[in-house]
Design a protein around this motif. Structure first.
Motif, PDB file in Angstrom:
ATOM      1  N   MET A  71     -35.926  19.918   1.135  1.00 56.55           N
ATOM      2  CA  MET A  71     -35.993  20.554   2.456  1.00 56.55           C
ATOM      3  C   MET A  71     -34.640  20.348   3.127  1.00 56.55           C
ATOM      4  O   MET A  71     -33.835  19.536   2.686  1.00 56.55           O
ATOM      5  N   LYS A  72     -34.409  21.053   4.243  1.00 60.59           N
ATOM      6  CA  LYS A  72     -33.087  21.093   4.848  1.00 60.59           C
ATOM      7  C   LYS A  72     -32.542  19.715   5.179  1.00 60.59           C
ATOM      8  O   LYS A  72     -31.367  19.448   4.973  1.00 60.59           O
ATOM      9  N   TYR A  73     -33.355  18.816   5.685  1.00 59.84           N
ATOM     10  CA  TYR A  73     -32.866  17.502   6.105  1.00 59.84           C
ATOM     11  C   TYR A  73     -33.456  16.363   5.288  1.00 59.84           C
ATOM     12  O   TYR A  73     -33.474  15.219   5.722  1.00 59.84           O
ATOM     13  N   SER A  74     -33.910  16.668   4.100  1.00 60.83           N
ATOM     14  CA  SER A  74     -34.480  15.619   3.254  1.00 60.83           C
ATOM     15  C   SER A  74     -33.377  14.807   2.584  1.00 60.83           C
ATOM     16  O   SER A  74     -32.205  15.198   2.598  1.00 60.83           O
ATOM     17  N   ASN A  75     -33.756  13.685   1.998  1.00 61.45           N
ATOM     18  CA  ASN A  75     -32.800  12.863   1.282  1.00 61.45           C
ATOM     19  C   ASN A  75     -32.316  13.574   0.018  1.00 61.45           C
ATOM     20  O   ASN A  75     -32.992  14.445  -0.520  1.00 61.45           O
ATOM     21  N   TYR A  76     -31.145  13.166  -0.450  1.00 55.38           N
ATOM     22  CA  TYR A  76     -30.642  13.710  -1.707  1.00 55.38           C
ATOM     23  C   TYR A  76     -31.370  13.046  -2.873  1.00 55.38           C
ATOM     24  O   TYR A  76     -31.580  11.840  -2.889  1.00 55.38           O
ATOM     25  N   GLU A  77     -31.729  13.846  -3.855  1.00 55.99           N
ATOM     26  CA  GLU A  77     -32.444  13.347  -5.022  1.00 55.99           C
ATOM     27  C   GLU A  77     -31.726  13.799  -6.288  1.00 55.99           C
ATOM     28  O   GLU A  77     -30.854  14.669  -6.265  1.00 55.99           O
ATOM     29  N   ASN A  78     -32.155  13.196  -7.395  1.00 55.58           N
ATOM     30  CA  ASN A  78     -31.509  13.422  -8.686  1.00 55.58           C
ATOM     31  C   ASN A  78     -32.581  13.705  -9.733  1.00 55.58           C
ATOM     32  O   ASN A  78     -33.575  12.978  -9.799  1.00 55.58           O
ATOM     33  N   TYR A  79     -32.396  14.742 -10.538  1.00 59.11           N
ATOM     34  CA  TYR A  79     -33.405  15.113 -11.525  1.00 59.11           C
ATOM     35  C   TYR A  79     -32.765  15.372 -12.888  1.00 59.11           C
ATOM     36  O   TYR A  79     -31.607  15.801 -12.978  1.00 59.11           O
ATOM     37  N   TRP A  80     -33.573  15.137 -13.931  1.00 58.67           N
ATOM     38  CA  TRP A  80     -33.139  15.353 -15.312  1.00 58.67           C
ATOM     39  C   TRP A  80     -34.112  16.253 -16.046  1.00 58.67           C
ATOM     40  O   TRP A  80     -35.323  16.205 -15.798  1.00 58.67           O
ATOM     41  N   GLY A  81     -33.574  17.026 -16.973  1.00 60.16           N
ATOM     42  CA  GLY A  81     -34.410  17.763 -17.894  1.00 60.16           C
ATOM     43  C   GLY A  81     -34.792  16.891 -19.077  1.00 60.16           C
ATOM     44  O   GLY A  81     -34.353  15.742 -19.192  1.00 60.16           O
ATOM     45  N   GLN A  82     -35.595  17.456 -19.979  1.00 57.74           N
ATOM     46  CA  GLN A  82     -36.101  16.685 -21.116  1.00 57.74           C
ATOM     47  C   GLN A  82     -35.127  16.663 -22.288  1.00 57.74           C
ATOM     48  O   GLN A  82     -35.288  15.877 -23.217  1.00 57.74           O
ATOM     49  N   GLY A  83     -34.124  17.514 -22.245  1.00 60.91           N
ATOM     50  CA  GLY A  83     -33.120  17.555 -23.303  1.00 60.91           C
ATOM     51  C   GLY A  83     -33.408  18.622 -24.345  1.00 60.91           C
ATOM     52  O   GLY A  83     -34.561  18.973 -24.599  1.00 60.91           O
ATOM     53  N   THR A  84     -32.341  19.128 -24.939  1.00 61.31           N
ATOM     54  CA  THR A  84     -32.461  20.100 -26.022  1.00 61.31           C
ATOM     55  C   THR A  84     -31.459  19.716 -27.114  1.00 61.31           C
ATOM     56  O   THR A  84     -30.312  19.365 -26.836  1.00 61.31           O
ATOM     57  N   GLN A  85     -31.921  19.748 -28.361  1.00 58.02           N
ATOM     58  CA  GLN A  85     -31.103  19.298 -29.484  1.00 58.02           C
ATOM     59  C   GLN A  85     -30.130  20.393 -29.911  1.00 58.02           C
ATOM     60  O   GLN A  85     -30.526  21.547 -30.103  1.00 58.02           O
ATOM     61  N   VAL A  86     -28.881  20.004 -30.068  1.00 58.38           N
ATOM     62  CA  VAL A  86     -27.861  20.872 -30.645  1.00 58.38           C
ATOM     63  C   VAL A  86     -27.329  20.179 -31.893  1.00 58.38           C
ATOM     64  O   VAL A  86     -26.879  19.036 -31.822  1.00 58.38           O
TER      65      VAL A  86
END
Length: 122
Positions: A103-118
């Motif tokens: 939301m506009k004034y919410s805290n900053y957060e950090n997210y990760w995906g599950q990964g993909t193999q190359v």
């Protein structure tokens, strides 16, 4: 809650190309940085490429000139075009969204995906 889903990994011969995608979904107001990391077997996860919300990019020396990071802000989607692939590029590639506000004034957060193999064969 925000989800990141990567796609586009696979097996390719050296010299070939792959394009990774990362779709972010959920309640998202803004994302400051979107990043690609990779982790090879037995090694630490390392930053490959970064793109800001304004489109500024930065790359690890090992991929400069071969990889291109881009994002579609309207779709909250991140891409990594990988050309001239080498066996050393073999790794699990992870999408990361940093400085996320739900939301506009919410805290900053950090997210990760599950990964993909190359996997790049010689």
């Amino acid at each position: 809650q925000v989800q990141l889903v990567e796609s586009g990994g696979g097996l390719v011969q050296a010299g070939g190309s792959l394009r990774l995608s990362c779709a972010a979904s959920g309640s998202i107001f803004s994302i400051n940085f979107m990043n690609w990391y990779r982790q090879a077997p037995g090694k630490q996860r390392v930053l490959v490429a970064t793109i800001t919300s304004g489109g500024s990019t930065n790359y690890a020396d090992s991929v400069k000139g071969r990889f291109t990071i881009s994002r579609d802000n309207a779709k909250n989607t991140l891409y990594l075009q990988m050309n001239s692939l080498k066996p050393d590029d073999t790794a699990v590639y992870y999408c990361n969204a940093a400085g996320v506000r739900v939301m506009k004034y919410s805290n900053y957060e950090n997210y990760w995906g599950q990964g993909t193999q190359v996997t790049v064969s010689s």
